[in-house]
Design an enzyme around this catalytic site. Sequence first.
Site, PDB file in Angstrom:
ATOM      1  N   ARG A 105       0.814  -1.393  -0.051  1.00 43.90           N
ATOM      2  CA  ARG A 105       0.051  -0.020   0.080  1.00 43.90           C
ATOM      3  C   ARG A 105       0.939   1.112   0.269  1.00 43.90           C
ATOM      4  O   ARG A 105       1.752   1.313   0.862  1.00 43.90           O
ATOM      5  CB  ARG A 105      -0.797   0.174   1.341  1.00 43.90           C
ATOM      6  CG  ARG A 105      -1.876  -0.849   1.517  1.00 43.90           C
ATOM      7  CD  ARG A 105      -2.881  -0.672   2.325  1.00 43.90           C
ATOM      8  NE  ARG A 105      -2.484  -0.151   3.217  1.00 43.90           N
ATOM      9  CZ  ARG A 105      -3.158   0.527   4.502  1.00 43.90           C
ATOM     10  NH1 ARG A 105      -4.553   0.527   4.332  1.00 43.90           N
ATOM     11  NH2 ARG A 105      -2.720   0.803   5.707  1.00 43.90           N
ATOM     12  N   THR A 126      -1.340   7.599  -0.511  1.00 45.75           N
ATOM     13  CA  THR A 126      -2.725   7.306  -1.393  1.00 45.75           C
ATOM     14  C   THR A 126      -3.315   6.227  -0.799  1.00 45.75           C
ATOM     15  O   THR A 126      -4.662   6.083  -0.962  1.00 45.75           O
ATOM     16  CB  THR A 126      -2.303   7.046  -2.915  1.00 45.75           C
ATOM     17  OG1 THR A 126      -1.694   5.645  -2.983  1.00 45.75           O
ATOM     18  CG2 THR A 126      -1.610   7.990  -3.442  1.00 45.75           C
ATOM     19  N   ASP A 144       4.980  -6.182   9.555  1.00 47.04           N
ATOM     20  CA  ASP A 144       6.352  -5.837  10.489  1.00 47.04           C
ATOM     21  C   ASP A 144       6.117  -6.848  11.812  1.00 47.04           C
ATOM     22  O   ASP A 144       7.046  -7.174  12.198  1.00 47.04           O
ATOM     23  CB  ASP A 144       5.867  -4.240  10.953  1.00 47.04           C
ATOM     24  CG  ASP A 144       6.515  -3.189  10.090  1.00 47.04           C
ATOM     25  OD1 ASP A 144       7.335  -3.685   8.896  1.00 47.04           O
ATOM     26  OD2 ASP A 144       6.099  -2.095  10.141  1.00 47.04           O
TER      27      ASP A 144
HETATM   28  C1  PRP Z   1      -0.869  -4.938   4.352  1.00 48.08           C
HETATM   29  C2  PRP Z   1      -1.828  -6.054   4.526  1.00 48.08           C
HETATM   30  C3  PRP Z   1      -2.484  -5.917   3.349  1.00 48.08           C
HETATM   31  C4  PRP Z   1      -2.661  -4.615   3.212  1.00 48.08           C
HETATM   32  C5  PRP Z   1      -4.218  -4.481   3.494  1.00 48.08           C
HETATM   33  O1  PRP Z   1       0.328  -4.942   3.454  1.00 48.08           O
HETATM   34  O2  PRP Z   1      -0.827  -7.168   4.632  1.00 48.08           O
HETATM   35  O3  PRP Z   1      -1.840  -6.523   2.076  1.00 48.08           O
HETATM   36  O4  PRP Z   1      -1.824  -3.813   4.060  1.00 48.08           O
HETATM   37  O5  PRP Z   1      -4.367  -3.041   3.447  1.00 48.08           O
HETATM   38  P1  PRP Z   1      -5.732  -2.554   2.144  1.00 48.08           P
HETATM   39  O6  PRP Z   1      -6.801  -3.584   2.605  1.00 48.08           O
HETATM   40  O7  PRP Z   1      -6.100  -1.082   2.600  1.00 48.08           O
HETATM   41  O8  PRP Z   1      -5.088  -2.707   0.890  1.00 48.08           O
HETATM   42  P2  PRP Z   1       1.226  -3.603   3.484  1.00 48.08           P
HETATM   43  O9  PRP Z   1       0.859  -2.805   2.225  1.00 48.08           O
HETATM   44  O10 PRP Z   1       1.376  -2.978   4.747  1.00 48.08           O
HETATM   45  O11 PRP Z   1       2.573  -4.558   2.831  1.00 48.08           O
HETATM   46  P3  PRP Z   1       3.250  -5.348   3.765  1.00 48.08           P
HETATM   47  O12 PRP Z   1       2.631  -6.771   3.862  1.00 48.08           O
HETATM   48  O13 PRP Z   1       4.654  -5.599   2.557  1.00 48.08           O
HETATM   49  O14 PRP Z   1       3.851  -4.950   5.017  1.00 48.08           O
HETATM   50  N1  URA Z   2      -2.058  -3.130   6.997  1.00 50.30           N
HETATM   51  C1  URA Z   2      -1.745  -3.484   8.132  1.00 50.30           C
HETATM   52  O1  URA Z   2      -0.709  -4.496   8.347  1.00 50.30           O
HETATM   53  N2  URA Z   2      -2.581  -3.446   9.246  1.00 50.30           N
HETATM   54  C2  URA Z   2      -3.617  -2.442   9.012  1.00 50.30           C
HETATM   55  O2  URA Z   2      -4.392  -2.432  10.270  1.00 50.30           O
HETATM   56  C3  URA Z   2      -3.895  -2.095   7.738  1.00 50.30           C
HETATM   57  C4  URA Z   2      -2.969  -2.359   6.819  1.00 50.30           C
END
Ligand code: PRP
Ligand code: URA
Length: 209
Positions: free
Chosen positions: A104, A108, A203
């Site tokens: 994400r 945005t 994380d």
């Molecule tokens: C997190 C989570 C989802 C996304 C959810 O990933 O694992 O993939 O956010 O958010 P959304 O429903 O608003 O799209 P992140 O983008 O933080 O990436 P990561 O898993 O690499 O930390």
């Molecule tokens: N991604 C995460 O890891 N946590 C949240 O709460 C939303 C998006």
Amino acid sequence: MAITMVMDHPLVQHKVSILRDENTGTKQFKELVSELAVLLAYEATRDLPLEDVDVQTPVDVAHCKMLSGKKMAIVPILRAGLGMVEGVQTLVPSAKVGHIGLYRDPETLQPVEYYCKLPADIEERDVFVVDPMLATGGSAADAIKLIKEKGAKRIKFLGLIAAPEGIEKLRSAHPDVDIYVAALDSHLNDHGYIVPGLGDAGDRIFGTK
Ligand code: PRP
Ligand code: URA
């Protein structure tokens, strides 16, 4: 209309509570994500087709059922979805694993794709898309769009914590996709984080914070 299931099993609720705790460390967090994935997969495989088989026991022939050989795939959304793969594989060891890389954009909140590698015969497989968090729903909706573009027809989404906004987004983008989550939370905050949620799933799984 597809299923939207929030698991109410006591084991699920108990494990999610520990998962949420800010004092839960990386090792236990990873283990809980995996255990919850097993429980979600158990529910999400409830409709697998069976066929009749006769099994010779030491006493007599038993008229039994066995899985009728459906092909499956697990597709984690990187990174955090990786934490759920092993749990689903525990129940479905023959499933092939594809990967979709999305993150994400913090400004945005829109998902940005950086990787996609799926089993070559994805169109023949029942697909479980796994990601612990369904926040705005953008990542899951985009991942499923990509998987559909590669030919998959039967897709389920398995997640741990969802916001109502995420469920709504996924429902309207993909009304044919069953959704299984371990908890449905209150809302999203201004940064798109689920409240109360569990923080940043990636994380916490990988210890990057
Ligand atoms: C997190 C989570 C989802 C996304 C959810 O990933 O694992 O993939 O956010 O958010 P959304 O429903 O608003 O799209 P992140 O983008 O933080 O990436 P990561 O898993 O690499 O930390
Ligand atoms: N991604 C995460 O890891 N946590 C949240 O709460 C939303 C998006």
